[in-house]
Design an enzyme around this catalytic site. Structure first.
Site, PDB file in Angstrom:
ATOM      1  N   GLU A 149       0.824  -1.209   0.000  1.00 58.46           N
ATOM      2  CA  GLU A 149       0.000   0.000   0.000  1.00 58.46           C
ATOM      3  C   GLU A 149       0.864   1.266   0.000  1.00 58.46           C
ATOM      4  OE1 GLU A 149      -4.071  -1.182   2.224  1.00 58.46           O
ATOM      5  OE2 GLU A 149      -2.243  -1.622   3.351  1.00 58.46           O
ATOM      6  N   GLU A 181      -4.370  -9.473   3.914  1.00 57.59           N
ATOM      7  CA  GLU A 181      -5.209  -9.037   5.028  1.00 57.59           C
ATOM      8  C   GLU A 181      -6.443  -9.906   5.246  1.00 57.59           C
ATOM      9  OE1 GLU A 181      -2.781  -5.390   4.111  1.00 57.59           O
ATOM     10  OE2 GLU A 181      -3.666  -7.056   2.989  1.00 57.59           O
TER      11      GLU A 181
END
Length: 260
Positions: free
Chosen positions: A117, A137
Site C-alpha cells: 500500500e 489481510e
C-alpha cells in the site's frame, strides 16, 4: 545519529539521504522492515521534509536488504488495528495528498500488505526482478484499508485486483510490469541506479508542471472526461492555474513556437 548538510540522517527505523536534488528514504528495520506507529511518524516527517525542501525535486523510497521492501503492519507490535498512525496515515504517506513532487518506490523485495500500500501511494514503482506484491489481510480477518482496497482496482484489471485482495494471490514483478503497475524491472544491483535515473529525468521537468499534473490527476481521476475538463477550466485547481501563468509555460510555449 544525525548529521546535517545533506548527509545521512539515521532515525530509529528509517534513513534519509540527499543526493543532489534527489531525496532518498530507506526503511531500515530488520528483518522484515515491518511498519509500526513510530515508523509511520518517522516516514511522515521524512516525506514532509522532502515536500518542504525546495532543493529536493524527486524522492526515492526503498527498503534495506534484499528480501523485504516492507512486510507491512507489524503484527508483533501489539498495537490496535485502528491505531493512530499520524497525519500521513499508515506508513506516513498513504493518506497524504498534497505532496506536489514525484515519489518513486524502488521495491527491493517483497511488498506485503501495508508495504504494498505504501508503494501504491507513490507515483512510480520500479522493482527488483525477485520482488513480489501481495495483500494477505483477508486471511487474518481484516482488509487492506491503508489504500489497497481503494487504489489497487484503479491500477490493475478489477478482476485481478479482487483476486489479490480476496485470496492473497501474489503478483510477480514481471506480472506487475505486464499490467502497467511497474515502470521497470531490474536486477537487485541495478534497482537503485534505475530509480535514480528516473529521478534525475524528473528533475529536468518544470516543477510546476509536475505539481499541476499531480493535482489534476488527483482531482479528476474519478470523473468522466467531460467533467474533468469542466473542473480544469473552472479555475478551482490552484496549482494548474499557477502553471498556466508561470514563466516556464509562457517561455516554453514561445520556444516551441519558434522551433516548429
Amino acid at each position: 545519529m544525525k548529521s546535517k548538510g545533506g548527509g545521512l540522517v539515521q532515525d530509529t527505523y528509517i534513513k534519509t539521504e540527499k543526493h543532489g536534488a534527489v531525496y532518498q528514504i530507506t526503511i531500515d528495520r530488520p528483518k522484515a522492515n515491518a511498519i509500526n506507529v513510530d515508523m509511520s511518524l518517522e516516514l511522515y516527517h521524512a516525506f514532509m521534509d522532502f515536500h518542504q525542501d525546495n532543493a529536493m525535486k524527486a524522492a526515492v523510497i526503498t527498503g534495506s536488504g534484499e528480501k523485504f521492501f516492507s512486510a507491512g503492519w507489524d503484527l508483533k507490535s501489539e498495537e490496535p488495528i485502528d491505531a493512530d498512525y499520524g497525519p500521513g496515515g499508515f506508513a506516513g504517506l498513504t493518506e497524504v495528498y498534497h505532496v506536489q513532487k514525484p515519489i518513486i518506490a524502488a521495491v527491493n523485495g517483497m511488498a506485503v500488505g501495508g508495504g504494498f500500500e505504501l508503494a501504491l501511494a507513490c507515483d512510480i514503482i520500479v522493482a527488483a526482478d525477485h520482488a513480489e506484491f501481495f495483500l494477505p489481510e483477508a486471511m487474518v480477518g481484516i482488509i487492506p484499508d491503508a489504500g489497497g482496497v481503494l487504489r489497487l482496482p484503479k491500477y490493475l484489471p478489477q478482476k485481478l485486483a479482487m483476486d489479490m485482495m480476496l485470496t492473497g494471490r501474489r503478483l510477480s514483478a514481471e506480472e506487475g510490469l505486464h499490467h502497467g503497475l511497474l515502470k521497470n524491472v531490474t536486477s537487485f544491483d541495478e534497482l537503485l541506479p534505475e530509480a535514480y535515473r528516473i529521478a534525475e529525468q524528473l528533475t529536468k521537468s518544470a516543477p510546476l508542471s509536475i505539481a499541476a499534473i499531480k493535482e489534476v490527476v488527483q482531482y479528476t481521476a474519478h470523473l468522466p472526461v467531460e467533467e474533468g475538463f469542466a473542473l480544469m477550466r473552472s479555475g478551482e485547481l490552484e496549482t494548474y492555474q499557477k502553471m498556466l501563468q508561470s514563466e516556464d509555460a509562457i517561455e516554453g510555449s514561445k520556444a516551441f513556437s519558434v522551433a516548429s
